[in-house]
Write a protein that holds these residues in place. Structure first.
Motif, PDB file in Angstrom:
ATOM      1  N   SER A 241       0.832  -1.203   0.000  1.00 26.27           N
ATOM      2  CA  SER A 241       0.000   0.000   0.000  1.00 26.27           C
ATOM      3  C   SER A 241       0.866   1.253   0.000  1.00 26.27           C
ATOM      4  O   SER A 241       2.028   1.215   0.409  1.00 26.27           O
ATOM      5  CB  SER A 241      -0.910   0.010   1.233  1.00 26.27           C
ATOM      6  OG  SER A 241      -0.137   0.201   2.407  1.00 26.27           O
ATOM      7  N   GLN A 242       0.286   2.343  -0.435  1.00 21.95           N
ATOM      8  CA  GLN A 242       1.006   3.618  -0.416  1.00 21.95           C
ATOM      9  C   GLN A 242       1.348   3.995   1.009  1.00 21.95           C
ATOM     10  O   GLN A 242       2.437   4.490   1.289  1.00 21.95           O
ATOM     11  CB  GLN A 242       0.174   4.710  -1.099  1.00 21.95           C
ATOM     12  CG  GLN A 242       0.872   6.057  -1.212  1.00 21.95           C
ATOM     13  CD  GLN A 242       0.735   6.927   0.028  1.00 21.95           C
ATOM     14  OE1 GLN A 242      -0.291   6.886   0.704  1.00 21.95           O
ATOM     15  NE2 GLN A 242       1.754   7.697   0.338  1.00 21.95           N
ATOM     16  N   SER A 243       0.443   3.750   1.938  1.00 18.49           N
ATOM     17  CA  SER A 243       0.725   4.096   3.336  1.00 18.49           C
ATOM     18  C   SER A 243       1.847   3.229   3.900  1.00 18.49           C
ATOM     19  O   SER A 243       2.674   3.707   4.684  1.00 18.49           O
ATOM     20  CB  SER A 243      -0.530   3.995   4.198  1.00 18.49           C
ATOM     21  OG  SER A 243      -1.003   2.660   4.233  1.00 18.49           O
TER      22      SER A 243
ATOM     23  N   SER B 162       4.983   4.695   2.501  1.00 16.89           N
ATOM     24  CA  SER B 162       5.258   5.967   3.174  1.00 16.89           C
ATOM     25  C   SER B 162       5.962   5.726   4.505  1.00 16.89           C
ATOM     26  O   SER B 162       6.887   6.456   4.862  1.00 16.89           O
ATOM     27  CB  SER B 162       3.954   6.729   3.401  1.00 16.89           C
ATOM     28  OG  SER B 162       4.183   7.924   4.108  1.00 16.89           O
ATOM     29  N   LYS B 163       5.570   4.683   5.225  1.00 21.96           N
ATOM     30  CA  LYS B 163       6.211   4.354   6.496  1.00 21.96           C
ATOM     31  C   LYS B 163       7.674   3.979   6.293  1.00 21.96           C
ATOM     32  O   LYS B 163       8.521   4.274   7.142  1.00 21.96           O
ATOM     33  CB  LYS B 163       5.461   3.236   7.199  1.00 21.96           C
ATOM     34  CG  LYS B 163       4.132   3.671   7.758  1.00 21.96           C
ATOM     35  CD  LYS B 163       3.404   2.531   8.415  1.00 21.96           C
ATOM     36  CE  LYS B 163       2.034   2.996   8.903  1.00 21.96           C
ATOM     37  NZ  LYS B 163       1.271   1.894   9.499  1.00 21.96           N
TER      38      LYS B 163
END
Length: 72
Positions: free
Chosen positions: A29-31, A34-35
């Motif tokens: 996922s994009q999230s 991002s992490k």
């Protein structure tokens, strides 16, 4: 770990790739991606190699701190 996250972000931005694009190539996922860039998620060696491939750079370059460039 913070240096790795910073290098990943810088290389992605250098290539003008979005987080969504890189995440899609990594099948996460994009999230989640991002992490990784925030240094909030650790990555294993396999993931490091996957990220390096997507970002068209070697894993070693992602791990470097940049100080070697100035060494003679």
């Amino acid at each position: 770990m913070a240096r790795l996250a910073l290098n990943i972000r810088r290389q992605r931005e250098h290539l003008n790739y979005s987080q969504e694009y890189v995440a899609g190539r990594l099948n996460i996922s994009q999230s989640g991606y991002s992490k990784i860039e925030q240094g909030a998620s650790s990555i294993n060696v396999e993931r490091l190699y996957q990220i390096a491939e997507v970002l068209e750079i070697t894993p070693k370059e992602l791990l470097e701190d940049g100080k070697q460039e100035n060494a003679a």
